[in-house]
Design an enzyme around this catalytic site. Structure first.
Site, PDB file in Angstrom:
ATOM      1  N   GLU A  22       0.863  -1.185   0.000  1.00 28.16           N
ATOM      2  CA  GLU A  22       0.000   0.000   0.000  1.00 28.16           C
ATOM      3  C   GLU A  22       0.903   1.240   0.000  1.00 28.16           C
ATOM      4  OE1 GLU A  22      -3.244   1.321  -0.147  1.00 28.16           O
ATOM      5  OE2 GLU A  22      -1.904   3.055   0.065  1.00 28.16           O
ATOM      6  N   HIS A  36       0.602   4.356   0.423  1.00 24.81           N
ATOM      7  CA  HIS A  36       0.451   5.493   1.338  1.00 24.81           C
ATOM      8  C   HIS A  36       1.141   5.320   2.683  1.00 24.81           C
ATOM      9  CE1 HIS A  36      -2.888   6.527  -1.378  1.00 24.81           C
ATOM     10  NE2 HIS A  36      -2.559   7.747  -1.047  1.00 24.81           N
ATOM     11  N   HIS A  64      -2.849  15.833  -6.201  1.00 25.89           N
ATOM     12  CA  HIS A  64      -2.746  14.600  -5.415  1.00 25.89           C
ATOM     13  C   HIS A  64      -1.296  14.375  -4.996  1.00 25.89           C
ATOM     14  CE1 HIS A  64      -3.275   9.910  -5.431  1.00 25.89           C
ATOM     15  NE2 HIS A  64      -3.170  10.401  -4.209  1.00 25.89           N
TER      16      HIS A  64
END
Ligand SMILES: [Fe+3]
Ligand SMILES: [Fe+3]
Ligand SMILES: [Fe+3]
Ligand SMILES: [Fe+3]
Lengths: 132, 132, 132, 132
Positions: free
Chosen positions: A16, A18, A52
């Site tokens: 992941e 993040h 983003h």
């Protein structure tokens, strides 16, 4: 009231993108400088655009046997190619990557909290024990 | 109104311990990650106590030929051995030391601004030109 | 080295929307709470979009007769409708507007520094004298 | 790994001085400015000294039906009478008190997170529903 807590997400940073990575480089001795490396997107790079991006990483320490969490530092990544020419046309951006140095008097746990401007809060922790 | 500006002090970092040091480690290529090292007290260490410490360093970039300064990042050093046991008894402190990574599309100048909680604001700048 | 300073822009806030406004609300007495109001865009609103917004205002104080500037506070406006749905689709944004409270022991000058993510740094100052 | 989370303390702000208070002043309408008041020590004042003080309050929003928490703002209280004359001799300090303004497109929950430099992290939440 008090109906909600912060949603702080956790996951494996290898899967992941993040999740903040915390690594210690070099020795970990009581009362001596310890180099701490923090980043987001080590295995899978995170987007870095005006729309983003990773905005900040914060570092906390929980000393063994103590009641309160200590805030060590905040590292803010402010530029993401914003420009008067339009988004993503700017001359500078920051990577969500930082080395810093802390001095600890007790073993304990480091916790990094990171923030993606559209995917929210993520955390990770790393145990710190002193070498002999 | 407007009678005063911020007092931002400048000096030679080899003689004055408050001046932030900016160094670039490794290559400086257009559009590729550049490692920037920032610290206060490289030659002459600055005190690091509950009562007297470096609280933050901020990094700015002025691209050649552009009109506005870009804020790249803020690096906050929040722990200075504060404790319920009294000042300087705490289990953690931060050194005013950080490596980070930026991507630049133009040559220009990096400026670091640092803050000592009792000796105020200090700045230093470093020219960045790209390698061939 | 040291070839460049930060470009901190100044202007009349009634004509230039980026200039931070500083106002004191209520009494200004030595050693008692003083309410300070800070905002950007009081007369001419500043855009507030994912691509273009006021990111922060910082407040400093220069006490009369002292050598160093004191950093009072930083107020960060982090949400600008960023979203996984795309820019400006998000559920929240911040206005660059803050009231805070400080206690001063000497007269002097307050300076606000604000940052637009594409138009850079702007400052304004306000003299503070105590009432009898 | 992941052996520890942040210790974020919760309590009743009328009994425990560290808990951040969140109040909304005035109307709460979809897409219109909402005034949010944040402070620590509303009922029982918190110490405000060089050695012991509230360093910051952060504000988050969890929109109903969304997956990610939004970071609205950070409000840092940096001066606590630090001085070259010694602790608590300085000319300025900040009270942990801030009004700010946000625009929300959905109902949800506001969460404030505050930090005392010796007593750690505290949180509180407030439900926000829109008026007809
Ligand atoms: Fe993301
Ligand atoms: Fe100093
Ligand atoms: Fe602007
Ligand atoms: Fe406390």
């Amino acid at each position: 009231m008090d109906s909600l807590k912060l949603i702080i997400q956790k996951d494996d940073w290898k899967k992941e993108k993040h999740v903040p990575v915390i690594e210690i480089k070099g020795p970990t001795k009581k009362g001596e400088p310890i180099d701490v490396y923090l980043c987001v997107g080590k295995e899978i790079p995170h987007p870095n655009t005006t729309e983003h991006h990773i905005r900040w990483i914060k570092l906390f320490f929980q000393p063994d046997g103590e009641k309160f969490t200590i805030h060590l530092g905040t590292y803010m990544f402010e530029a993401h190619a914003e420009s008067t020419e339009g988004p993503n046309k700017g001359s500078a951006k920051c990577e969500p990557y930082v080395y810093t140095r802390v001095i600890l008097e007790k073993p304990g746990s480091l916790t990094a909290l990171s923030y993606c401007n559209i995917h929210g809060l993520w955390e990770n922790s790393l145990r710190v024990d002193f070498e002999n």
